[in-house]
Design a protein around this motif. Structure first.
Motif, PDB file in Angstrom:
ATOM      1  N   LEU A   7       0.852  -1.188   0.000  1.00 31.30           N
ATOM      2  CA  LEU A   7       0.000   0.000   0.000  1.00 31.30           C
ATOM      3  C   LEU A   7       0.888   1.237   0.000  1.00 31.30           C
ATOM      4  CD1 LEU A   7      -2.501  -1.065   2.788  1.00 31.30           C
ATOM      5  CD2 LEU A   7      -2.781  -1.317   0.328  1.00 31.30           C
ATOM      6  N   SER A   8       0.498   2.234  -0.763  1.00 33.83           N
ATOM      7  CA  SER A   8       1.312   3.439  -0.807  1.00 33.83           C
ATOM      8  C   SER A   8       0.474   4.656  -1.143  1.00 33.83           C
ATOM      9  CB  SER A   8       2.413   3.263  -1.853  1.00 33.83           C
ATOM     10  OG  SER A   8       3.175   4.432  -1.933  1.00 33.83           O
ATOM     11  N   THR A   9       0.813   5.777  -0.520  1.00 35.33           N
ATOM     12  CA  THR A   9       0.135   7.015  -0.884  1.00 35.33           C
ATOM     13  C   THR A   9       0.905   7.737  -1.983  1.00 35.33           C
ATOM     14  OG1 THR A   9       1.289   8.253   0.818  1.00 35.33           O
ATOM     15  CG2 THR A   9      -0.839   7.349   1.425  1.00 35.33           C
ATOM     16  N   LEU A  10       2.008   7.126  -2.405  1.00 32.78           N
ATOM     17  CA  LEU A  10       2.815   7.728  -3.462  1.00 32.78           C
ATOM     18  C   LEU A  10       2.317   7.251  -4.821  1.00 32.78           C
ATOM     19  CD1 LEU A  10       6.274   6.942  -1.886  1.00 32.78           C
ATOM     20  CD2 LEU A  10       4.928   9.001  -1.594  1.00 32.78           C
ATOM     21  N   GLN A  11       2.802   7.942  -5.852  1.00 34.64           N
ATOM     22  CA  GLN A  11       2.380   7.524  -7.189  1.00 34.64           C
ATOM     23  C   GLN A  11       3.231   6.383  -7.723  1.00 34.64           C
ATOM     24  OE1 GLN A  11       2.120  11.027  -9.638  1.00 34.64           O
ATOM     25  NE2 GLN A  11       0.745  11.962  -8.141  1.00 34.64           N
ATOM     26  N   THR A  12       4.399   6.216  -7.115  1.00 35.53           N
ATOM     27  CA  THR A  12       5.266   5.119  -7.530  1.00 35.53           C
ATOM     28  C   THR A  12       5.727   4.392  -6.272  1.00 35.53           C
ATOM     29  OG1 THR A  12       7.117   6.633  -7.418  1.00 35.53           O
ATOM     30  CG2 THR A  12       6.172   6.253  -9.600  1.00 35.53           C
ATOM     31  N   ILE A  13       6.355   3.255  -6.471  1.00 40.01           N
ATOM     32  CA  ILE A  13       6.955   2.569  -5.337  1.00 40.01           C
ATOM     33  C   ILE A  13       8.453   2.535  -5.561  1.00 40.01           C
ATOM     34  CG2 ILE A  13       7.136   0.345  -4.147  1.00 40.01           C
ATOM     35  CD1 ILE A  13       4.075   0.096  -4.755  1.00 40.01           C
ATOM     36  N   PRO A  14       9.221   3.201  -4.709  1.00 35.60           N
ATOM     37  CA  PRO A  14      10.662   3.289  -4.926  1.00 35.60           C
ATOM     38  C   PRO A  14      11.299   1.905  -5.062  1.00 35.60           C
ATOM     39  CG  PRO A  14       9.999   4.755  -3.172  1.00 35.60           C
ATOM     40  CD  PRO A  14       8.794   3.947  -3.527  1.00 35.60           C
ATOM     41  N   GLN A  59     -10.863   3.332  13.684  1.00 37.59           N
ATOM     42  CA  GLN A  59      -9.679   2.643  13.181  1.00 37.59           C
ATOM     43  C   GLN A  59     -10.056   1.268  12.625  1.00 37.59           C
ATOM     44  OE1 GLN A  59      -6.719   4.485  13.263  1.00 37.59           O
ATOM     45  NE2 GLN A  59      -6.328   2.954  11.747  1.00 37.59           N
TER      46      GLN A  59
ATOM     47  N   PHE B  50       4.465  16.177  -0.357  1.00 37.91           N
ATOM     48  CA  PHE B  50       4.641  15.941  -1.788  1.00 37.91           C
ATOM     49  C   PHE B  50       5.186  14.530  -2.014  1.00 37.91           C
ATOM     50  CE2 PHE B  50       9.153  16.393  -1.522  1.00 37.91           C
ATOM     51  CZ  PHE B  50       9.363  17.347  -0.563  1.00 37.91           C
ATOM     52  N   ASP B  51       5.163  14.089  -3.248  1.00 39.68           N
ATOM     53  CA  ASP B  51       5.596  12.718  -3.496  1.00 39.68           C
ATOM     54  C   ASP B  51       6.567  12.598  -4.671  1.00 39.68           C
ATOM     55  OD1 ASP B  51       3.884  13.073  -5.610  1.00 39.68           O
ATOM     56  OD2 ASP B  51       3.145  11.020  -5.552  1.00 39.68           O
ATOM     57  N   LEU B  53       9.126  11.280  -5.777  1.00 38.73           N
ATOM     58  CA  LEU B  53      10.056  10.226  -5.395  1.00 38.73           C
ATOM     59  C   LEU B  53      10.703   9.543  -6.593  1.00 38.73           C
ATOM     60  CD1 LEU B  53       8.109   8.710  -2.441  1.00 38.73           C
ATOM     61  CD2 LEU B  53      10.327   9.784  -2.352  1.00 38.73           C
ATOM     62  N   PHE B  64      16.056   5.623  -1.215  1.00 44.67           N
ATOM     63  CA  PHE B  64      15.057   4.924  -0.416  1.00 44.67           C
ATOM     64  C   PHE B  64      14.736   3.562  -1.015  1.00 44.67           C
ATOM     65  CE2 PHE B  64      14.007   9.306   0.967  1.00 44.67           C
ATOM     66  CZ  PHE B  64      14.398   9.121   2.274  1.00 44.67           C
ATOM     67  N   THR B  67       9.261   1.208   1.229  1.00 44.23           N
ATOM     68  CA  THR B  67       8.226   2.116   1.735  1.00 44.23           C
ATOM     69  C   THR B  67       7.177   1.306   2.485  1.00 44.23           C
ATOM     70  OG1 THR B  67       6.898   1.923  -0.259  1.00 44.23           O
ATOM     71  CG2 THR B  67       8.474   3.732  -0.179  1.00 44.23           C
ATOM     72  N   PHE B  69       3.098   1.788   4.253  1.00 48.45           N
ATOM     73  CA  PHE B  69       1.927   2.623   4.524  1.00 48.45           C
ATOM     74  C   PHE B  69       1.839   2.868   6.031  1.00 48.45           C
ATOM     75  CE2 PHE B  69      -2.622   3.269   5.265  1.00 48.45           C
ATOM     76  CZ  PHE B  69      -2.842   4.327   4.393  1.00 48.45           C
ATOM     77  N   GLN B  71      -0.160   5.151   9.333  1.00 47.22           N
ATOM     78  CA  GLN B  71      -1.343   5.940   9.674  1.00 47.22           C
ATOM     79  C   GLN B  71      -1.408   6.260  11.159  1.00 47.22           C
ATOM     80  OE1 GLN B  71      -4.377   3.339   8.291  1.00 47.22           O
ATOM     81  NE2 GLN B  71      -4.132   1.898   9.965  1.00 47.22           N
ATOM     82  N   ALA B 125       6.441  10.553   3.380  1.00 53.88           N
ATOM     83  CA  ALA B 125       6.118  11.329   2.190  1.00 53.88           C
ATOM     84  C   ALA B 125       4.620  11.292   1.909  1.00 53.88           C
ATOM     85  CB  ALA B 125       6.878  10.788   0.995  1.00 53.88           C
ATOM     86  N   ASN B 126       4.188  12.301   1.219  1.00 51.05           N
ATOM     87  CA  ASN B 126       2.793  12.406   0.774  1.00 51.05           C
ATOM     88  C   ASN B 126       1.794  12.197   1.922  1.00 51.05           C
ATOM     89  OD1 ASN B 126       0.966  13.046  -1.140  1.00 51.05           O
ATOM     90  ND2 ASN B 126       1.293  11.249  -2.405  1.00 51.05           N
ATOM     91  N   ARG B 128      -1.264  12.980   4.210  1.00 51.39           N
ATOM     92  CA  ARG B 128      -2.565  13.635   4.040  1.00 51.39           C
ATOM     93  C   ARG B 128      -3.303  13.609   5.370  1.00 51.39           C
ATOM     94  NH1 ARG B 128      -0.589  15.090   0.175  1.00 51.39           N
ATOM     95  NH2 ARG B 128      -1.159  14.911  -2.020  1.00 51.39           N
ATOM     96  N   TYR B 147      -2.377  10.076   7.326  1.00 45.14           N
ATOM     97  CA  TYR B 147      -1.777   8.899   6.700  1.00 45.14           C
ATOM     98  C   TYR B 147      -0.748   9.320   5.671  1.00 45.14           C
ATOM     99  CZ  TYR B 147      -5.362   9.842   3.108  1.00 45.14           C
ATOM    100  OH  TYR B 147      -6.161  10.427   2.157  1.00 45.14           O
ATOM    101  N   GLY B 148       0.182   8.431   5.421  1.00 48.53           N
ATOM    102  CA  GLY B 148       1.251   8.748   4.497  1.00 48.53           C
ATOM    103  C   GLY B 148       2.076   7.514   4.209  1.00 48.53           C
ATOM    104  N   THR B 149       3.197   7.709   3.536  1.00 47.70           N
ATOM    105  CA  THR B 149       4.069   6.595   3.199  1.00 47.70           C
ATOM    106  C   THR B 149       5.404   6.778   3.899  1.00 47.70           C
ATOM    107  OG1 THR B 149       2.978   6.421   1.078  1.00 47.70           O
ATOM    108  CG2 THR B 149       5.066   5.298   1.301  1.00 47.70           C
TER     109      THR B 149
END
Lengths: 108, 166
Positions: A7-14, A59, B50-51, B53, B64, B67, B69, B71, B125-126, B128, B147-149
């Motif tokens: 799961l990721s809130t980023l657009q990519t996965i490093p 939660q 921001f993201d 990455l 990095f 990653t 997830f 929360q 990162a990112n 919210r 939540y974020g990464t």
């Protein structure tokens, strides 16, 4: 650790490349309040502060929404969900909807 | 007998107001102190919204490896006294400062819990923040969900390992 959907809130996965794109996946749940918890929360509301019962309740519901989203992604054959967002709305008095959505992808 | 009931009806809200004021203020003060302490400890974990990455566009993030997830969430309510104040404020309009502290406490607590849930992370990162009000029953409560990464330099796959090595 068992193999799970990333799961990721980023657009990519490093460190990984997105190979395939399966589109939107979402999961939602609507939860009503618990009478016992509500009573405790009402008492707590006199003094203010954290309402632990509600923190836990929300939660739990949120992880249920997430689980549903993951199940949908797995069905599509995805191994990751990127750009996850959450939304909350009050649908009826005493009930809240928790909504999770993201993009299912296959990464390598 | 009737005057006794009238008195009781007046007395209960007054007692609640006084209790709410005294205990609520004390609890809030303590919460703010704990927030400051914990924020200081976690200053070295940056949180960004921001993201960027992609190593191609932002080489800073190329190292990095992993990653995760992350929360954090909290439900905080105002005390009876502040709710009363806000009710008065509603008549004249203007800044409702008693609710400003509530929101502030909730947001900071949620972000702190987000940070605390990933002890070994190099940054988040990112991030919210989602805010929800709990409707019904006259509760002056808000839920804040952050939540974020979480980003890790090491490629360890076990979350507990990274917690121990930090």
């Amino acid at each position: 650790m068992e193999k799970t959907v990333i799961l990721s809130t980023l657009q990519t996965i490093p460190g990984r490349t997105i190979r395939e794109h399966y589109g939107l996946v979402s999961g939602s749940t609507i939860r009503a309040k618990h009478v016992g918890r509500d009573f405790a929360a009402g008492l707590k509301n006199i003094f203010g502060g954290e309402l632990k019962g509600y923190t836990e309740l929300l939660q739990e519901s949120r992880s249920e929404a997430t689980e549903r989203m993951i199940a949908q992604a797995e069905q599509m054959g995805a191994n990751a969900i990127v750009n996850i967002r959450y939304a909350t709305s009050a649908v009826a008095p005493g009930a809240a909807e928790l909504f999770a959505y993201g993009t299912a992808v296959f990464t390598e | 007998m009737e005057s006794y009931y009238v008195l009781l009806n007046l007395l209960i809200p007054i007692i609640l107001l006084v209790l709410g004021y005294l205990i609520g203020t004390l609890l809030e003060k303590r919460h703010f102190e704990s927030l400051r302490d914990r924020e200081k400890k976690l200053l070295d974990t940056p949180v960004v919204t921001f993201d960027e990455l992609d190593p191609a566009t932002n080489p800073d993030f190329a190292y990095f490896q992993r990653t995760e997830f992350a929360q954090g969430s909290v439900v905080v309510s105002v005390d009876y006294f502040k709710q009363f104040l806000a009710g008065l404020r509603n008549i004249f309009g203007g800044r409702v400062s008693s609710y400003e502290t509530l929101i502030d406490r909730a947001r900071r607590e949620a972000v702190l819990r987000l940070k605390e849930s990933v002890p070994g992370a190099n940054g988040i990162a990112n991030m919210r923040i989602e805010t929800a009000t709990l409707s019904g029953s006259g509760l002056g409560a808000v839920e804040v969900y952050a939540y974020g990464t979480a980003l890790y330099e090491s490629a360890l796959t076990c979350a507990t390992d990274s917690g121990q090595t930090m």
